[in-house]
Each structure stands twice: as C-alpha cells, then as structure tokens.
Design a protein around this motif. Structure first.
Motif: not given
Length: 129
Positions: A22-35
């Motif tokens: 799951c590749e994320a873009s447009g935000f910084t991963l370290g501040y959120f959760a991924i489900g």
C-alpha cells in the motif's frame, strides 16, 4: 492530493503466500494509521490488520493472526501485508485506507469503514487450486 495504491494481489494456491503493498502519497505516513480491509463477494468489508505508522503498534483480526504480518517502511511511505498459509476463505478484494491512530486497535476486525479513508482502489486476492 492524498492517494493510496495497492498492489501485489493475484492467484495463489492454498497454503501459498502473497505480499500486498500500500503506497501512500500526498501525506506523511508517520502521523497516521494504515488499515488493511477485505471484502469477499456477498460479504461486508472487514478489517484485517492495521498499523500505527508513528509508533509501530499493529493489530490483527482473529482470522488472520499468526498467518498475516503487517509492516511499514516510512521512508518509502509504504505499508505491507505479508500473507502466509492462505486458504480459500482469504479470497477477497483487499483495500488499504488511512485513518487516525485511535481507530487502529485490538478490535480492528470490527472496524467501521466510515472511520477510514481515503481508500485505495483494491487488489484482488484469489486462493484456489
């Protein structure tokens, strides 16, 4: 623009393994959760696993404990779901979504879809001989 893109699905035999990304873009991963969620034909979407990407705490649905492992690479802004010992009941479209860490808990198998988003487009996992 926040965007999540899943990859890694496919056809695998029972007992086999797959790794989803799951590749994320447009935000910084370290501040959120991924489900990670999945939805089989005729069934509701269910929570499979989640990770708090800041602290690294992770949780699993009972149905996948001991078989699936979630991990993250904050430098690559990517979360992975390693799936081992797959069986036919794991066949579904797998989605990843972002959310606030408070929704990533030990009760994730009962997670509400409306508490998560944006969502990726999904990747099909089919377990069949």
């Amino acid at each position: 623009q926040v965007q999540l893109v899943e990859s890694g699905g496919g056809l695998v035999q029972p007992g086999g393994s797959l790794r989803l990304s799951c590749e994320a873009s447009g935000f910084t991963l370290g501040y959120f959760a991924i489900g990670w969620f999945r939805q089989a034909p005729g069934k509701e979407r269910e929570g499979v696993s989640c990770i708090r990407t800041g602290g690294g705490m992770s949780y699993y649905a009972d149905s996948v404990k001991g078989r699936f492992a979630i991990s993250k690479d904050n430098d690559k802004n990517t979360v992975y779901l390693q799936m081992d010992s797959l069986n036919a009941e794991d066949t579904a479209v797998y989605f990843c979504a972002t959310g606030t860490p408070q929704y990533c808990t030990s009760s994730f198998d009962g997670a509400r879809s409306q508490d998560w988003g944006p969502w990726g487009q999904g990747t099909q996992v089919t377990v069949s001989s």
